[in-house]
Design an enzyme around this catalytic site. Structure first.
Site, PDB file in Angstrom:
ATOM      1  N   ARG A   1     -10.266 -24.480   4.582  1.00  0.00           N
ATOM      2  CA  ARG A   1     -10.053 -23.655   4.245  1.00  0.00           C
ATOM      3  C   ARG A   1      -9.579 -22.618   5.253  1.00  0.00           C
ATOM      4  O   ARG A   1      -8.458 -22.183   4.325  1.00  0.00           O
ATOM      5  CB  ARG A   1     -10.848 -22.795   3.184  1.00  0.00           C
ATOM      6  CG  ARG A   1     -12.144 -23.765   1.738  1.00  0.00           C
ATOM      7  CD  ARG A   1     -11.088 -23.388   0.486  1.00  0.00           C
ATOM      8  NE  ARG A   1     -11.319 -24.582  -0.449  1.00  0.00           N
ATOM      9  CZ  ARG A   1     -11.933 -24.612  -0.743  1.00  0.00           C
ATOM     10  NH1 ARG A   1     -12.823 -22.573  -1.381  1.00  0.00           N
ATOM     11  NH2 ARG A   1     -12.942 -25.379  -2.159  1.00  0.00           N
TER      12      ARG A   1
ATOM     13  N   ASP B   1     -11.160  -9.255 -10.406  1.00  0.00           N
ATOM     14  CA  ASP B   1     -11.561 -10.365  -9.777  1.00  0.00           C
ATOM     15  C   ASP B   1     -11.544  -9.800  -8.417  1.00  0.00           C
ATOM     16  O   ASP B   1     -10.673  -8.742  -8.274  1.00  0.00           O
ATOM     17  CB  ASP B   1     -10.754 -11.398  -9.520  1.00  0.00           C
ATOM     18  CG  ASP B   1     -11.877 -12.528  -9.255  1.00  0.00           C
ATOM     19  OD1 ASP B   1     -11.928 -13.663  -9.841  1.00  0.00           O
ATOM     20  OD2 ASP B   1     -11.603 -13.438  -8.363  1.00  0.00           O
TER      21      ASP B   1
HETATM   22  C1  LIG Z   1     -15.981 -20.196 -10.650  1.00  0.00           C
HETATM   23  S1  LIG Z   1     -14.156 -18.804 -10.589  1.00  0.00           S
HETATM   24  C2  LIG Z   1     -15.403 -18.466 -12.272  1.00  0.00           C
HETATM   25  C3  LIG Z   1     -14.251 -18.105 -13.710  1.00  0.00           C
HETATM   26  C4  LIG Z   1     -14.863 -17.438 -14.986  1.00  0.00           C
HETATM   27  N1  LIG Z   1     -15.676 -16.929 -14.997  1.00  0.00           N
HETATM   28  C5  LIG Z   1     -15.224 -18.564 -15.164  1.00  0.00           C
HETATM   29  O1  LIG Z   1     -16.478 -18.845 -15.451  1.00  0.00           O
HETATM   30  O2  LIG Z   1     -14.452 -19.651 -15.757  1.00  0.00           O
HETATM   31  C6  LIG Z   1     -15.485 -17.228 -10.009  1.00  0.00           C
HETATM   32  C7  LIG Z   1     -15.062 -16.196  -9.005  1.00  0.00           C
HETATM   33  O3  LIG Z   1     -15.362 -14.780  -9.353  1.00  0.00           O
HETATM   34  C8  LIG Z   1     -14.867 -14.085  -8.024  1.00  0.00           C
HETATM   35  N2  LIG Z   1     -15.547 -13.712  -7.301  1.00  0.00           N
HETATM   36  C9  LIG Z   1     -16.220 -14.126  -6.125  1.00  0.00           C
HETATM   37  N3  LIG Z   1     -16.877 -12.932  -5.662  1.00  0.00           N
HETATM   38  C10 LIG Z   1     -16.758 -11.743  -6.060  1.00  0.00           C
HETATM   39  C11 LIG Z   1     -16.756 -10.390  -5.505  1.00  0.00           C
HETATM   40  N4  LIG Z   1     -17.643 -10.171  -5.046  1.00  0.00           N
HETATM   41  N5  LIG Z   1     -16.686  -9.441  -6.783  1.00  0.00           N
HETATM   42  C12 LIG Z   1     -16.033  -9.948  -7.644  1.00  0.00           C
HETATM   43  N6  LIG Z   1     -15.148 -11.472  -7.845  1.00  0.00           N
HETATM   44  C13 LIG Z   1     -15.319 -13.019  -7.201  1.00  0.00           C
HETATM   45  C14 LIG Z   1     -13.725 -15.189  -7.267  1.00  0.00           C
HETATM   46  O4  LIG Z   1     -12.809 -15.309  -6.531  1.00  0.00           O
HETATM   47  C15 LIG Z   1     -13.578 -16.224  -8.915  1.00  0.00           C
HETATM   48  O5  LIG Z   1     -12.266 -16.261  -8.915  1.00  0.00           O
END
Ligand SMILES: C[S@@+](CC[C@H](N)C(=O)[O-])C[C@H]1O[C@@H](n2cnc3c(N)ncnc32)[C@H](O)[C@@H]1O
Length: 268
Positions: A38, A142
């Site tokens: 990445r 996010d």
């Molecule tokens: C796998 S996605 C899940 C999306 C949705 N909640 C679902 O279950 O389909 C994980 C998301 O968490 C966000 N994320 C990761 N670390 C984070 C943080 N410290 N604060 C806020 N968002 C975060 C990522 O950017 C990503 O968009």
């Protein structure tokens, strides 16, 4: 420069510490090849010889730090993911709140918007059937500014709607062209999309009736999970609900959450 630079143990450890410090995301040893695949594009883009040089740049450039975190975090999501949750919203949560003035929801880690839009559609449908005029207010946050921008537009490939009936699609989406649709503006207006890092604290005027944080804490270590759960506990009204991903758990959080059913908890 070779097409895929090698990463040293020290460089990987420094990247992992930086990602953890900023986002609370823990990268295990098995994530080394993901990090290399990445981040290699940044070495090419800035013509850098090593990941150490990239780390030097990141330490002086917050925008680059965000971009790197965006590249490393997993944003996979889809409409009506983990459908049990949507049945529970329609069958249990909405009837309980149908007579309230406003139902307040937080989708934390909302990615490109499919989760909060699914919630908005699900609640609108349930309220419509109950002839309720309760308002819906959704905060969707996010850490990735890229996904937030996509979410705000609400434009998706038609293929992404395969879990939905034609009826639902016609009621909540406008066709843009042969391959894309856009969420109708009356649904987009229910949601405020904001950048928020779960590492931080939040000051709230109004607490929530439901928080969804699904498939996010799975990337955190125990202490970051604890911080996040405390944040949610304080942001929920008494008796309000927390949804987590079905592959996640909140055992031993020390907080007064009651287990309702798989991946659903309630603040006592
Ligand atoms: C796998 S996605 C899940 C999306 C949705 N909640 C679902 O279950 O389909 C994980 C998301 O968490 C966000 N994320 C990761 N670390 C984070 C943080 N410290 N604060 C806020 N968002 C975060 C990522 O950017 C990503 O968009």
């Amino acid at each position: 420069m070779n097409s895929m630079a090698e990463i040293t143990e020290k460089e990987f450890n420094d990247i992992r510490a930086m990602v953890y410090r900023f986002a609370g995301i823990y990268l295990g040893d098995e994530k080394k090849s993901l990090v290399v695949s990445r981040l290699n594009k940044y070495l090419k883009k800035y013509n850098l010889r090593s990941y150490g040089k990239l780390l030097d740049m990141i330490s002086k450039d917050n925008d680059l730090l965000s971009k790197v975190i965006n590249s490393i975090s997993t944003n996979v999501t889809y409409f009506f993911r983990e459908s049990d949750h949507f049945d529970f919203i329609a069958d249990t949560i909405v009837p309980r709140f149908a007579h309230s003035e406003t139902i307040r929801i937080w989708s934390a880690g909302c990615s490109s918007g499919e989760e909060p839009y699914s919630v908005a559609i699900c609640i609108s449908e349930a309220l419509r059937k109950q002839r309720s005029h309760a308002n819906i207010k959704i905060l969707a946050t996010d850490i990735s500014t890229d996904v937030i921008k996509t979410a705000q537009k609400g434009i998706y490939k038609i293929d992404a709607l395969k879990n939905m009936s034609t009826d639902l699609i016609n009621r909540y989406f406008d066709k843009k062209d042969k391959k894309t649709v856009q969420i109708k503006s009356f649904i987009r207006q229910l949601i405020s999309f904001r950048y928020f890092n779960l590492r931080n604290n939040i000051n709230l005027y109004n607490k929530f009736d439901l928080i969804l944080c699904r498939n996010v804490m799975i990337y955190f270590d125990k202490s970051m999970q604890k911080h996040t759960l405390e944040l949610f506990y304080n942001a929920l009204k008494p008796g309000a609900y927390l949804f987590i991903g079905h592959a996640e758990s909140i055992y031993n959080s020390g907080l007064n959450f009651e287990f309702v059913k798989s991946a659903i908890y309630r603040k006592k």
